[in-house]
Design a protein around this motif. Structure first.
Motif, PDB file in Angstrom:
ATOM      1  N   TYR A  53       0.822  -1.212   0.000  1.00  0.00           N
ATOM      2  CA  TYR A  53       0.000   0.000   0.000  1.00  0.00           C
ATOM      3  C   TYR A  53       0.858   1.265   0.000  1.00  0.00           C
ATOM      4  O   TYR A  53       0.394   2.321  -0.437  1.00  0.00           O
ATOM      5  CB  TYR A  53      -0.974  -0.056   1.180  1.00  0.00           C
ATOM      6  CG  TYR A  53      -1.865  -1.278   1.044  1.00  0.00           C
ATOM      7  CD1 TYR A  53      -2.925  -1.274   0.153  1.00  0.00           C
ATOM      8  CD2 TYR A  53      -1.582  -2.441   1.747  1.00  0.00           C
ATOM      9  CE1 TYR A  53      -3.712  -2.399  -0.023  1.00  0.00           C
ATOM     10  CE2 TYR A  53      -2.368  -3.577   1.572  1.00  0.00           C
ATOM     11  CZ  TYR A  53      -3.424  -3.549   0.682  1.00  0.00           C
ATOM     12  OH  TYR A  53      -4.192  -4.675   0.490  1.00  0.00           O
ATOM     13  N   ASP A  54       2.114   1.137   0.434  1.00  0.00           N
ATOM     14  CA  ASP A  54       3.043   2.251   0.269  1.00  0.00           C
ATOM     15  C   ASP A  54       3.299   2.511  -1.217  1.00  0.00           C
ATOM     16  O   ASP A  54       3.430   3.669  -1.645  1.00  0.00           O
ATOM     17  CB  ASP A  54       4.376   1.965   0.978  1.00  0.00           C
ATOM     18  CG  ASP A  54       4.261   2.017   2.487  1.00  0.00           C
ATOM     19  OD1 ASP A  54       3.303   2.631   2.988  1.00  0.00           O
ATOM     20  OD2 ASP A  54       5.125   1.437   3.164  1.00  0.00           O
ATOM     21  N   ILE A  55       3.365   1.440  -1.998  1.00  0.00           N
ATOM     22  CA  ILE A  55       3.532   1.605  -3.441  1.00  0.00           C
ATOM     23  C   ILE A  55       2.303   2.291  -4.033  1.00  0.00           C
ATOM     24  O   ILE A  55       2.426   3.162  -4.911  1.00  0.00           O
ATOM     25  CB  ILE A  55       3.788   0.241  -4.124  1.00  0.00           C
ATOM     26  CG1 ILE A  55       5.154  -0.307  -3.692  1.00  0.00           C
ATOM     27  CG2 ILE A  55       3.727   0.380  -5.648  1.00  0.00           C
ATOM     28  CD1 ILE A  55       5.460  -1.693  -4.210  1.00  0.00           C
ATOM     29  N   GLU A  56       1.137   1.927  -3.548  1.00  0.00           N
ATOM     30  CA  GLU A  56      -0.081   2.613  -4.003  1.00  0.00           C
ATOM     31  C   GLU A  56       0.018   4.113  -3.721  1.00  0.00           C
ATOM     32  O   GLU A  56      -0.353   4.942  -4.567  1.00  0.00           O
ATOM     33  CB  GLU A  56      -1.304   2.025  -3.309  1.00  0.00           C
ATOM     34  CG  GLU A  56      -2.616   2.653  -3.765  1.00  0.00           C
ATOM     35  CD  GLU A  56      -3.818   2.106  -3.016  1.00  0.00           C
ATOM     36  OE1 GLU A  56      -4.912   2.105  -3.604  1.00  0.00           O
ATOM     37  OE2 GLU A  56      -3.661   1.687  -1.852  1.00  0.00           O
ATOM     38  N   ASN A  57       0.538   4.472  -2.552  1.00  0.00           N
ATOM     39  CA  ASN A  57       0.701   5.889  -2.211  1.00  0.00           C
ATOM     40  C   ASN A  57       1.741   6.567  -3.101  1.00  0.00           C
ATOM     41  O   ASN A  57       1.569   7.727  -3.498  1.00  0.00           O
ATOM     42  CB  ASN A  57       1.094   6.029  -0.737  1.00  0.00           C
ATOM     43  CG  ASN A  57      -0.027   5.624   0.200  1.00  0.00           C
ATOM     44  OD1 ASN A  57      -1.208   5.735  -0.145  1.00  0.00           O
ATOM     45  ND2 ASN A  57       0.320   5.148   1.380  1.00  0.00           N
ATOM     46  N   ILE A  58       2.829   5.834  -3.404  1.00  0.00           N
ATOM     47  CA  ILE A  58       3.844   6.383  -4.304  1.00  0.00           C
ATOM     48  C   ILE A  58       3.231   6.666  -5.673  1.00  0.00           C
ATOM     49  O   ILE A  58       3.439   7.733  -6.266  1.00  0.00           O
ATOM     50  CB  ILE A  58       5.026   5.401  -4.454  1.00  0.00           C
ATOM     51  CG1 ILE A  58       5.828   5.296  -3.158  1.00  0.00           C
ATOM     52  CG2 ILE A  58       5.945   5.852  -5.593  1.00  0.00           C
ATOM     53  CD1 ILE A  58       6.890   4.214  -3.192  1.00  0.00           C
ATOM     54  N   ILE A  59       2.471   5.710  -6.179  1.00  0.00           N
ATOM     55  CA  ILE A  59       1.857   5.841  -7.502  1.00  0.00           C
ATOM     56  C   ILE A  59       1.012   7.109  -7.593  1.00  0.00           C
ATOM     57  O   ILE A  59       0.973   7.788  -8.627  1.00  0.00           O
ATOM     58  CB  ILE A  59       1.017   4.596  -7.824  1.00  0.00           C
ATOM     59  CG1 ILE A  59       1.924   3.388  -8.089  1.00  0.00           C
ATOM     60  CG2 ILE A  59       0.093   4.837  -9.008  1.00  0.00           C
ATOM     61  CD1 ILE A  59       2.773   3.506  -9.336  1.00  0.00           C
ATOM     62  N   ASN A  60       0.358   7.444  -6.502  1.00  0.00           N
ATOM     63  CA  ASN A  60      -0.470   8.655  -6.494  1.00  0.00           C
ATOM     64  C   ASN A  60       0.347   9.928  -6.679  1.00  0.00           C
ATOM     65  O   ASN A  60      -0.205  10.973  -7.053  1.00  0.00           O
ATOM     66  CB  ASN A  60      -1.272   8.736  -5.187  1.00  0.00           C
ATOM     67  CG  ASN A  60      -2.346   7.670  -5.102  1.00  0.00           C
ATOM     68  OD1 ASN A  60      -2.856   7.214  -6.120  1.00  0.00           O
ATOM     69  ND2 ASN A  60      -2.675   7.253  -3.893  1.00  0.00           N
ATOM     70  N   ASN A  61       1.670   9.857  -6.421  1.00  0.00           N
ATOM     71  CA  ASN A  61       2.552  11.016  -6.595  1.00  0.00           C
ATOM     72  C   ASN A  61       3.202  11.078  -7.974  1.00  0.00           C
ATOM     73  O   ASN A  61       3.861  12.064  -8.301  1.00  0.00           O
ATOM     74  CB  ASN A  61       3.666  10.994  -5.547  1.00  0.00           C
ATOM     75  CG  ASN A  61       3.163  11.274  -4.149  1.00  0.00           C
ATOM     76  OD1 ASN A  61       2.161  11.966  -3.974  1.00  0.00           O
ATOM     77  ND2 ASN A  61       3.843  10.736  -3.151  1.00  0.00           N
ATOM     78  N   LEU A  62       3.056  10.008  -8.753  1.00  0.00           N
ATOM     79  CA  LEU A  62       3.770   9.905 -10.018  1.00  0.00           C
ATOM     80  C   LEU A  62       2.891  10.285 -11.203  1.00  0.00           C
ATOM     81  O   LEU A  62       1.671  10.116 -11.167  1.00  0.00           O
ATOM     82  CB  LEU A  62       4.294   8.474 -10.210  1.00  0.00           C
ATOM     83  CG  LEU A  62       5.197   7.915  -9.100  1.00  0.00           C
ATOM     84  CD1 LEU A  62       5.625   6.499  -9.441  1.00  0.00           C
ATOM     85  CD2 LEU A  62       6.406   8.800  -8.865  1.00  0.00           C
ATOM     86  N   ASP A  63       3.521  10.724 -12.272  1.00  0.00           N
ATOM     87  CA  ASP A  63       2.793  11.066 -13.497  1.00  0.00           C
ATOM     88  C   ASP A  63       2.319   9.809 -14.227  1.00  0.00           C
ATOM     89  O   ASP A  63       1.306   9.837 -14.925  1.00  0.00           O
ATOM     90  CB  ASP A  63       3.685  11.895 -14.429  1.00  0.00           C
ATOM     91  CG  ASP A  63       4.019  13.263 -13.844  1.00  0.00           C
ATOM     92  OD1 ASP A  63       3.211  13.769 -13.052  1.00  0.00           O
ATOM     93  OD2 ASP A  63       5.098  13.799 -14.174  1.00  0.00           O
ATOM     94  N   ASP A  64       3.060   8.712 -14.084  1.00  0.00           N
ATOM     95  CA  ASP A  64       2.725   7.443 -14.731  1.00  0.00           C
ATOM     96  C   ASP A  64       2.202   6.477 -13.669  1.00  0.00           C
ATOM     97  O   ASP A  64       2.861   6.261 -12.651  1.00  0.00           O
ATOM     98  CB  ASP A  64       3.977   6.872 -15.401  1.00  0.00           C
ATOM     99  CG  ASP A  64       3.729   5.577 -16.168  1.00  0.00           C
ATOM    100  OD1 ASP A  64       2.594   5.058 -16.140  1.00  0.00           O
ATOM    101  OD2 ASP A  64       4.681   5.080 -16.799  1.00  0.00           O
ATOM    102  N   LYS A  65       1.040   5.888 -13.873  1.00  0.00           N
ATOM    103  CA  LYS A  65       0.462   4.948 -12.903  1.00  0.00           C
ATOM    104  C   LYS A  65       1.036   3.539 -13.048  1.00  0.00           C
ATOM    105  O   LYS A  65       0.738   2.661 -12.250  1.00  0.00           O
ATOM    106  CB  LYS A  65      -1.064   4.924 -13.024  1.00  0.00           C
ATOM    107  CG  LYS A  65      -1.708   6.295 -12.800  1.00  0.00           C
ATOM    108  CD  LYS A  65      -1.168   6.993 -11.556  1.00  0.00           C
ATOM    109  CE  LYS A  65      -1.685   8.417 -11.409  1.00  0.00           C
ATOM    110  NZ  LYS A  65      -0.990   9.166 -10.332  1.00  0.00           N
TER     111      LYS A  65
END
Length: 409
Positions: free
Chosen positions: A106-118
């Motif tokens: 779920y930390d990766i899910e949070n990281i993804i929310n900060n990135l331009d590419d999902k």
């Protein structure tokens, strides 16, 4: 040695989104991350986000090493089940390790929310099954232990599994959370792009050939003779990280992977979950973001650096036999999927430790080095944990979780 071999899926379907310059002058940084794969990218993300002056140095192209052969299965489960890990590191540390892995998904899910590419990130479920009667009791005990410590699990027996899966099994643990899939190549580039926006610097095609200590820091020498001075070196390499430590940290194997063309209907594959069996040399399956099946396993121990397996090419009869076994397994498990057609075949070298846990932290003989050695099937998950812990260590927080992954454990 051939770290990767064959027709690599991730780098074939994705163009190179960003190119970075090579080092052409002497420079200074707080932390230099050696390795530009998924490990180095995660470390760059967390260190740059924390405001640390950091550089990434990659001898090749970002994401073109072991990352290009990753199956990028993200899950709270590790190579050792909870019962087995309890016997090696104690119940408390075993549960903590599983929970850290669960959190990292779920930390990766949070990281993804900060990135331009999902990055084709998709949360899902996972299945841990056996087709051996002798393993039923073990899976029952494993299920009870996971349930006791709060993991969202369901037990399947031979009959209840028939309604969900087209292949036979004697028993299984179905985990309703704590699993996901991602495109690791795009993820590496998106992480580094984010880190660069936060002030990180990246050097591609820049090989480090020597290092030495100087005053309160380290000096790295490139093949072209340029110097990088740093307070700390963070080793974010896989196979090559072994050269820094005398301890025999991992056994290396070559794992084989097939990827199909996109499939229309996954009849007999409940919720398109991640699948793994209980065999010591297990087979694992996942579905990619573009609806391909990825199946891997049939591992071979590497032996020496000059061994055949270390340098195995894709056209070798050994590799062809492994690919044939995997394809037969896939077709036998899912007879109702009619459009299975193999498009990519590749293999890669991967390390595994005795207890299936990574090595994260400082090695006694190298006080100015950090190590993020995410060996095992949970490499990306381990590297999320490692990047967070090493960031905290650098900021003076000395996280107690480092004891679980210490070189002295």
């Amino acid at each position: 040695m051939n770290l990767v071999s064959g027709d690599l899926y991730w780098t074939n379907i994705n163009r190179i989104p960003n190119k970075y310059t090579y080092l052409s002058e002497d420079v200074n940084y707080d932390v230099v991350i050696v390795g530009g794969g998924i490990t180095g990218a995660l470390c760059a993300y967390y260190f740059a986000e924390a405001g640390i002056k950091v550089a990434v140095v990659e001898k090749n192209i970002i994401g073109y090493g072991s990352t290009s052969a990753s199956t990028s299965i993200l899950q709270y489960e590790i190579d050792n089940n909870l019962i087995g890990l309890k016997g090696l590191v104690g119940l408390d540390n075993a549960v903590k390790a599983f929970k850290l892995c669960n959190k990292a998904v779920y930390d990766i899910e949070n990281i993804i929310n900060n990135l331009d590419d999902k990055c084709d990130f998709i949360l899902g479920q996972c299945l841990y099954y056996t087709n051996k009667t002798a393993d039923i009791y073990m899976l029952e005990q494993e299920f009870e232990l996971r349930k006791q410590y709060g993991f969202d699990v369901e037990f399947l027996d031979e009959n209840t599994a028939k309604d969900k899966f087209s292949f036979p099994m004697k028993a299984a643990i179905y985990s309703r959370s704590g699993a996901a899939g991602i495109n690791p190549y795009r993820f590496s580039h998106a992480l580094i792009d984010y880190a660069v926006k936060k002030g990180a610097v990246v050097y591609e095609n820049t090989e480090i050939t020597n290092t030495y200590s100087e005053n309160d820091g380290e000096v790295l020498i490139t093949r072209n003779g340029f110097k990088i001075r740093a307070k700390k070196i963070l080793v974010a390499q896989g196979f090559e990280a072994r050269k820094y430590v005398e301890k025999n940290v991992a056994k290396f194997t070559r794992s084989f992977t097939l990827v199909t063309k996109p499939i229309k209907d996954f009849n007999g594959w409940y919720n398109k979950c991640i699948i793994r069996d209980t065999n010591k040399m297990y087979t694992y399956l996942r579905i990619t973001g573009d609806n391909r099946v990825m199946i891997g396993g049939e591992d071979l121990e590497v032996g020496g650096e000059r061994s055949k397996v270390s340098n195995l090419c894709n056209e070798d009869s050994v590799a062809k036999e492994k690919y044939k076994i995997l394809e037969d397994k896939l077709r036998n498990m899912f007879p109702n999927i009619k459009d299975i057609e193999i498009e990519y075949k590749f293999s890669g070298l991967f390390g595994e430790t005795k207890d299936s846990l990574p090595y994260i932290g400082v090695y006694d003989d190298l006080p100015n080095y950090y190590f993020c050695m995410g060996y095992g099937s949970n490499g990306i998950i381990y590297n999320v944990i490692g990047a967070q812990l090493l960031r905290d260590l650098h900021l003076g927080k000395n996280p107690p979780e480092l004891n679980i992954f210490s070189f002295n454990r």
